[in-house]
Motif scaffolding. Sequence first.
Motif, PDB file in Angstrom:
ATOM      1  N   ALA A 106       0.843  -1.195   0.000  1.00  0.00           N
ATOM      2  CA  ALA A 106       0.000   0.000   0.000  1.00  0.00           C
ATOM      3  C   ALA A 106       0.880   1.247   0.000  1.00  0.00           C
ATOM      4  O   ALA A 106       1.774   1.368   0.853  1.00  0.00           O
ATOM      5  N   PRO A 107       0.679   2.176  -0.932  1.00  0.00           N
ATOM      6  CA  PRO A 107       1.480   3.406  -0.946  1.00  0.00           C
ATOM      7  C   PRO A 107       1.127   4.291   0.243  1.00  0.00           C
ATOM      8  O   PRO A 107      -0.047   4.487   0.550  1.00  0.00           O
ATOM      9  N   VAL A 108       2.153   4.826   0.888  1.00  0.00           N
ATOM     10  CA  VAL A 108       1.949   5.710   2.041  1.00  0.00           C
ATOM     11  C   VAL A 108       2.327   7.142   1.691  1.00  0.00           C
ATOM     12  O   VAL A 108       1.505   8.055   1.764  1.00  0.00           O
ATOM     13  N   ALA A 109       3.578   7.346   1.285  1.00  0.00           N
ATOM     14  CA  ALA A 109       4.039   8.711   1.000  1.00  0.00           C
ATOM     15  C   ALA A 109       5.366   8.671   0.261  1.00  0.00           C
ATOM     16  O   ALA A 109       6.170   7.751   0.439  1.00  0.00           O
ATOM     17  N   GLY A 110       5.587   9.659  -0.573  1.00  0.00           N
ATOM     18  CA  GLY A 110       6.896   9.856  -1.171  1.00  0.00           C
ATOM     19  C   GLY A 110       7.810  10.579  -0.204  1.00  0.00           C
ATOM     20  O   GLY A 110       7.356  11.259   0.725  1.00  0.00           O
ATOM     21  N   ILE A 111       9.114  10.444  -0.423  1.00  0.00           N
ATOM     22  CA  ILE A 111      10.099  11.181   0.379  1.00  0.00           C
ATOM     23  C   ILE A 111      10.912  12.116  -0.515  1.00  0.00           C
ATOM     24  O   ILE A 111      10.941  13.326  -0.296  1.00  0.00           O
ATOM     25  N   GLY A 112      11.552  11.578  -1.543  1.00  0.00           N
ATOM     26  CA  GLY A 112      12.359  12.448  -2.386  1.00  0.00           C
ATOM     27  C   GLY A 112      12.799  11.787  -3.670  1.00  0.00           C
ATOM     28  O   GLY A 112      12.762  10.566  -3.808  1.00  0.00           O
ATOM     29  N   ARG A 113      13.184  12.621  -4.635  1.00  0.00           N
ATOM     30  CA  ARG A 113      13.791  12.179  -5.894  1.00  0.00           C
ATOM     31  C   ARG A 113      15.257  12.580  -5.885  1.00  0.00           C
ATOM     32  O   ARG A 113      15.598  13.702  -5.484  1.00  0.00           O
ATOM     33  N   PHE A 235      14.486  12.370 -21.811  1.00  0.00           N
ATOM     34  CA  PHE A 235      15.223  11.498 -20.883  1.00  0.00           C
ATOM     35  C   PHE A 235      15.134  12.058 -19.474  1.00  0.00           C
ATOM     36  O   PHE A 235      15.418  13.230 -19.229  1.00  0.00           O
ATOM     37  N   GLU A 236      14.750  11.219 -18.555  1.00  0.00           N
ATOM     38  CA  GLU A 236      14.774  11.572 -17.138  1.00  0.00           C
ATOM     39  C   GLU A 236      14.858  10.280 -16.340  1.00  0.00           C
ATOM     40  O   GLU A 236      14.105   9.335 -16.591  1.00  0.00           O
ATOM     41  N   SER A 237      15.785  10.241 -15.417  1.00  0.00           N
ATOM     42  CA  SER A 237      15.965   9.050 -14.600  1.00  0.00           C
ATOM     43  C   SER A 237      16.477   9.477 -13.242  1.00  0.00           C
ATOM     44  O   SER A 237      17.285  10.402 -13.137  1.00  0.00           O
ATOM     45  N   ALA A 238      16.006   8.812 -12.206  1.00  0.00           N
ATOM     46  CA  ALA A 238      16.437   9.187 -10.862  1.00  0.00           C
ATOM     47  C   ALA A 238      16.148   8.054  -9.892  1.00  0.00           C
ATOM     48  O   ALA A 238      15.244   7.245 -10.112  1.00  0.00           O
TER      49      ALA A 238
END
Length: 312
Positions: A106-113, A235-238
């Motif tokens: 279950a997704p809770v929250a993002g933190i960072g990229r 292009f984008e990757s992280a």
Amino acid sequence: GAASVPALPRIAIAQAYPTRPVRILVGYSAGGGVDIAARLIGQWLSERLGQQFIVENRTGAATNIATEAAVRSSPDGHTLLLVNAANAINATYYEHLSFNFLRDMAPVAGIGRFPYFMAVNPKFPAKDVAEFIAYAKANPRKVNMGTGGAGGPDHASGLLLQLMTGIEMTHVPYRGTAPALTDLISGQVQMVFCTIPSAIQYVNAGTLRAIAVTGGTRYEKKPDIPTVGDTVKGFESAQWYGVGAPAGTPAPIIATLNKEIKAALADPKFKGRLDDLGGAPLSMSPEEFGKFLANETEKMGKVIKAAGISVK
């Protein structure tokens, strides 16, 4: 009045949570970026929610051991997973996992990229991404790309670059980013996609040259370094980090965690720590983070399938 009765147990769950220490499972060893992020958010949640949030490192199988332990845990909010880009990659890279990441977490929250440097040895003839692509096309498979391991987010970044440009590089996997950078400095490999904190000291010293960053925008502390997307459009990757819980975790608990994590991402001191790691806050609702996870899994799945690599 009777209609409100079913809501009371759910409210009580949220108010009581957490009732004991909470484990945050991390699929990497102590000291790396994922581990540091887990400890930062764990400390914040401990202070805000009155129970200890304890980081537990469960290494092995490219984070699959930690992920499986998390999804098999009781869905009561007392076991969480520090999810990251490897989870989105593994869904396709490993053909016979005993769990389904999107279904069972279950997704809770993002933190960072956290974007990567595209770093080369200073003696490498290419000074920018366009020259790198031209050199790689003129010398197919002669550019050795070091990574911290097969199937990792840095490896996926290289696969994405090959897919979008038509170049062919030779993949050289290592047991972690540090030995890959050591061989990049010595010239054994020619290019590495590496986290900014792992390479910034070498870039500043001139022993490595960062020809680009992989994020959608330039790195604020090195604004003279372009993005890969400035040359390779789209292009984008992280690397990215977030928090997940076993499927079935009560919505009030997820809402409590999401609220506190979003508060951390709005805190100047916490944001400063993310910035030190080369990242930017990834503040989302559980629903938004769930869509993000699905999109990343689909995106990385296409890259893995196009490259024709997998673990059976």
